[in-house]
Design a protein around this motif. Structure first.
Motif, PDB file in Angstrom:
ATOM      1  N   LEU A  33       0.805  -1.126  -0.173  1.00  0.00           N
ATOM      2  CA  LEU A  33       0.126  -0.150  -0.003  1.00  0.00           C
ATOM      3  C   LEU A  33       0.720   1.293  -0.003  1.00  0.00           C
ATOM      4  O   LEU A  33       1.655   1.484   0.823  1.00  0.00           O
ATOM      5  N   HIS A  34       0.593   1.930  -1.022  1.00  0.00           N
ATOM      6  CA  HIS A  34       1.254   3.547  -0.779  1.00  0.00           C
ATOM      7  C   HIS A  34       0.267   4.535  -0.176  1.00  0.00           C
ATOM      8  O   HIS A  34      -0.961   4.633  -0.743  1.00  0.00           O
ATOM      9  N   PRO A  35       0.440   5.118   0.819  1.00  0.00           N
ATOM     10  CA  PRO A  35      -0.503   5.717   1.561  1.00  0.00           C
ATOM     11  C   PRO A  35      -0.954   7.020   1.125  1.00  0.00           C
ATOM     12  O   PRO A  35      -2.016   7.596   1.633  1.00  0.00           O
ATOM     13  N   GLY A  36      -0.160   7.413  -0.061  1.00  0.00           N
ATOM     14  CA  GLY A  36      -0.646   8.835  -0.468  1.00  0.00           C
ATOM     15  C   GLY A  36       0.115   9.936   0.088  1.00  0.00           C
ATOM     16  O   GLY A  36       1.098   9.461   0.692  1.00  0.00           O
ATOM     17  N   PHE A  37      -0.063  11.169  -0.351  1.00  0.00           N
ATOM     18  CA  PHE A  37       0.562  12.318   0.251  1.00  0.00           C
ATOM     19  C   PHE A  37       0.069  12.640   1.515  1.00  0.00           C
ATOM     20  O   PHE A  37      -1.037  13.280   1.566  1.00  0.00           O
ATOM     21  N   ASN A  38       0.823  12.522   2.675  1.00  0.00           N
ATOM     22  CA  ASN A  38       0.311  12.844   4.160  1.00  0.00           C
ATOM     23  C   ASN A  38       1.340  14.119   4.462  1.00  0.00           C
ATOM     24  O   ASN A  38       2.391  14.060   3.999  1.00  0.00           O
ATOM     25  N   ARG A  39       0.637  14.742   5.371  1.00  0.00           N
ATOM     26  CA  ARG A  39       1.132  15.919   5.912  1.00  0.00           C
ATOM     27  C   ARG A  39       1.959  15.387   7.152  1.00  0.00           C
ATOM     28  O   ARG A  39       1.476  15.379   8.313  1.00  0.00           O
ATOM     29  N   THR A  40       3.163  15.022   7.094  1.00  0.00           N
ATOM     30  CA  THR A  40       4.064  14.323   7.803  1.00  0.00           C
ATOM     31  C   THR A  40       5.149  15.273   7.970  1.00  0.00           C
ATOM     32  O   THR A  40       5.823  16.090   7.085  1.00  0.00           O
ATOM     33  N   GLU A  41       6.144  14.790   9.040  1.00  0.00           N
ATOM     34  CA  GLU A  41       7.702  15.356   8.969  1.00  0.00           C
ATOM     35  C   GLU A  41       8.376  14.875   7.850  1.00  0.00           C
ATOM     36  O   GLU A  41       9.045  15.932   7.609  1.00  0.00           O
ATOM     37  N   MET A  42       8.189  13.947   7.515  1.00  0.00           N
ATOM     38  CA  MET A  42       8.838  13.385   6.347  1.00  0.00           C
ATOM     39  C   MET A  42       8.728  14.182   4.922  1.00  0.00           C
ATOM     40  O   MET A  42       9.630  14.432   4.111  1.00  0.00           O
ATOM     41  N   THR A  43       7.395  14.726   4.911  1.00  0.00           N
ATOM     42  CA  THR A  43       7.005  15.551   3.774  1.00  0.00           C
ATOM     43  C   THR A  43       7.199  16.835   3.959  1.00  0.00           C
ATOM     44  O   THR A  43       6.586  17.644   3.048  1.00  0.00           O
ATOM     45  N   ARG A  44       7.449  17.272   5.040  1.00  0.00           N
ATOM     46  CA  ARG A  44       7.385  18.949   5.388  1.00  0.00           C
ATOM     47  C   ARG A  44       8.205  19.599   4.469  1.00  0.00           C
ATOM     48  O   ARG A  44       8.053  20.924   4.135  1.00  0.00           O
ATOM     49  N   LYS A  45       9.137  18.923   4.008  1.00  0.00           N
ATOM     50  CA  LYS A  45      10.225  19.637   2.691  1.00  0.00           C
ATOM     51  C   LYS A  45       9.267  20.203   1.693  1.00  0.00           C
ATOM     52  O   LYS A  45       9.462  20.921   0.911  1.00  0.00           O
TER      53      LYS A  45
END
Length: 91
Positions: A33-45
């Motif tokens: 499963l690809h969870p999609g684009f989530n607002r997390t620390e990993m994607t904060r950039k």
């Protein structure tokens, strides 16, 4: 960039496919499963495009993943599924 992340994901994906093949005869479903684009620390950039690209809060992303887990079946075993839309991701 992010070569290590992408390479580790590819390794996990092929591991899941191999596991799915091994367990299918035992009636065990394995979906990737690809969870999609989530607002997390990993994607904060990528915060500047969260709204443009539809990034969701982690709780919503988790519900999407749960939805796909509930829908999992032996017909889908070994598939890589995008939790944003439920479609298979070819790779």
């Amino acid at each position: 960039g992010d070569y290590g992340h992408h390479m580790s994901r590819a390794a996990c994906n092929i591991g899941g496919v191999l596991l799915a093949e091994e367990l299918k005869s035992k009636g065990v479903c394995v979906v990737l499963l690809h969870p999609g684009f989530n607002r997390t620390e990993m994607t904060r950039k990528y915060e500047s495009i969260w709204d443009i690209e539809g990034a969701v809060p982690p709780a919503e992303g988790a519900l999407r993943v749960l939805h796909e887990v509930i829908r999992a079946s032996l017909e889908k075993t070994g598939a890589f599924v995008n939790c944003e839309d439920g479609l298979r991701i070819p790779w």
